[in-house]
Design a protein around this motif. Sequence first.
Motif, PDB file in Angstrom:
ATOM      1  N   ILE A  44     108.205 -31.766  11.676  1.00 21.85           N
ATOM      2  CA  ILE A  44     107.783 -32.723  10.411  1.00 21.85           C
ATOM      3  C   ILE A  44     107.546 -32.154   9.283  1.00 21.85           C
ATOM      4  O   ILE A  44     107.754 -32.333   8.316  1.00 21.85           O
ATOM      5  N   GLY A  45     107.148 -30.570   9.461  1.00 23.56           N
ATOM      6  CA  GLY A  45     106.933 -29.800   8.334  1.00 23.56           C
ATOM      7  C   GLY A  45     108.114 -29.427   7.576  1.00 23.56           C
ATOM      8  O   GLY A  45     108.451 -29.233   6.397  1.00 23.56           O
ATOM      9  N   HIS A  46     109.223 -29.356   8.453  1.00 20.96           N
ATOM     10  CA  HIS A  46     110.678 -29.047   7.864  1.00 20.96           C
ATOM     11  C   HIS A  46     111.197 -30.257   7.215  1.00 20.96           C
ATOM     12  O   HIS A  46     111.933 -30.034   5.793  1.00 20.96           O
ATOM     13  N   ASN A 267      97.085 -33.427  10.732  1.00 24.54           N
ATOM     14  CA  ASN A 267      95.977 -33.224  12.145  1.00 24.54           C
ATOM     15  C   ASN A 267      96.767 -33.984  13.286  1.00 24.54           C
ATOM     16  O   ASN A 267      97.703 -34.672  13.251  1.00 24.54           O
ATOM     17  N   TYR A 268      96.155 -33.313  14.545  1.00 24.05           N
ATOM     18  CA  TYR A 268      96.247 -33.885  15.854  1.00 24.05           C
ATOM     19  C   TYR A 268      97.891 -33.386  16.139  1.00 24.05           C
ATOM     20  O   TYR A 268      98.703 -33.991  16.637  1.00 24.05           O
ATOM     21  N   THR A 269      98.449 -32.437  15.289  1.00 25.81           N
ATOM     22  CA  THR A 269      99.740 -32.088  15.495  1.00 25.81           C
ATOM     23  C   THR A 269      99.850 -30.430  15.497  1.00 25.81           C
ATOM     24  O   THR A 269      99.369 -29.553  14.746  1.00 25.81           O
ATOM     25  N   ILE A 270     100.978 -29.952  16.250  1.00 29.29           N
ATOM     26  CA  ILE A 270     101.433 -28.454  16.259  1.00 29.29           C
ATOM     27  C   ILE A 270     102.593 -28.483  15.487  1.00 29.29           C
ATOM     28  O   ILE A 270     103.702 -29.106  16.076  1.00 29.29           O
ATOM     29  N   THR A 271     102.895 -27.481  14.778  1.00 27.89           N
ATOM     30  CA  THR A 271     104.261 -27.398  13.979  1.00 27.89           C
ATOM     31  C   THR A 271     104.796 -25.724  14.133  1.00 27.89           C
ATOM     32  O   THR A 271     105.816 -25.734  13.559  1.00 27.89           O
TER      33      THR A 271
END
Length: 557
Positions: A44-46, A267-271
């Motif tokens: 999602i960061g991408h 939050n609640y997320t690993i990227t």
Amino acid sequence: MSKPETPAAAANFLRPIVQTDLESGKHAKIITRFPPEPNGYLHIGHAKSICLNFGLAREFGGECNLRFDDTNPAKEDQEYIDAIQSDVRWLGFEWSGPVHYASDYFPQLHDWAIELIKAGKAYVCHLSPDEAREYRGTLTEPGKNSPYRERSVEENLDLFARMKAGEFADGACVLRAKIDMAAPNMNLRDPILYRIRHAHHHQTGDQWCIYPSYDFTHGQSDALEGITHSICTLEFEDHRPLYEWFLDNLPVPSKPRQYEFARLNLNYTITSKRKLKQLVDEGHVSGWDDPRMSTLSGYRRRGYTPASIRHFCDLIGVNRAGGVVDIGMLEFAIREDLDANASRAMCVLKPLKVVITNYPEGQVELLELARHPKQDMGVRALPFAREIYIDAGDYEENPPKGYKRLEPNGEVRLRGSYVIRADEAIKDAEGNIVELRCSYDPATLGKNPEGRKVKGVIHWVPVEGSLECEVRLYDRLFKSANPEKTEDGGSFLDNINPDSLVVLTGCRAEPSLAQAQPEDRFQFEREGYFTADLKDSKPGAPVFNRTVTLRDSWGQS
């Protein structure tokens, strides 16, 4: 709580910069690029970077390249290259011209490295990694010159040629730029230009056994492609002086300008791609496209739409301030999209059989229900007969206060159908309710007669003609808002939510869902938004993934 109004797109500080550059004549056309490393799937960061780079190019009539910064063959794979291209297109963008690879420029980068050696600005260093760290210094102490720093140009040219010829083992030596070991910016303390890696490359095969560093590759690749605005995240801000040093000390055809923006922290997320890969490799998830993953392929399989992700990226904006975005904002974006565009349907997740005792045996009525309450999506036919299924949770013998579903001698309306009354509950030997006997009021089809009141409306499906299906209830993969932080200093894996996936079998769906195609999206009334699984669902044997619940927790007061 009232539904929040759709917020406007947040500011993008790069938009006026691009506009000014075009209006001033600094650039006749802007050229951006999206430059992923092919060592994992996009997350999602991408998506934020994709929407930014491709979006600016689209808005201002420019071009955006897709370039793979493929300088580390040991961690790269064609699978990742294919997945990245698929994800960019799925998100709604197309790159200009052919796909570019940093490896396309390996010959030119090699020649430029030789130019730096000849100019006395690069040297071959034999310090071990541990020694190099010691010589590098700290943030408060300057580094020390390598004992190999003053080698002659001739010796460095010879050693670099031998590196390229494969005479040295991996790690035996590196080529470094000669800048300033006392520079306050540690990136300028004689950075590495080339490393030895005897590894097969997915594009160049075994042609090379030395590979340029990311820092030496990135800016020159931008220059070769005529990039006008080199946009990257803030972690590269300290690399900008090095980016510019290379451009100033090499005969590059253009000089791009680097701009940095705050990366997406959700939050609640690993990227972290390394940690996402760990989740896959260790079997904590089913793959890179597991619907609980923060990868674009995972979001796609879960049922997120490209439009919702683009809208989310508009909502968060582009700035340099950073901060953590509430995942509820992303869920809001997908919920808003599906509310407007997903067809309605009914699916009973925990079926309880109901026999309507006063309905004629053998009689079947075809009821018509709208596919959407506001959009013109047509209607779906739903057979109504003596035997139906309702959800087991919609009947309580001892209901709590405010309960609006079925209870002994209580009435409820079946969605799009009749009012029924619960007359008798049939139980098994253990006391579990296995069937309800109800009666219906034939005068209540459609709107209630004047003065007739019932407590609530529940969903249902017919026994005959309903479709058995599997439903996967996905939730957040991590139970903590900050998965990286644990009370005892443990691993992020300790924060995995054990209830992030609940698989329900034996669910019953209305007949209209029999032809659901993979990626078809629905609102299952009173249950949430669901998507036919991209891999496992097929017509006649559907598998539905819960995309998002009906409840919205973001943006409400």
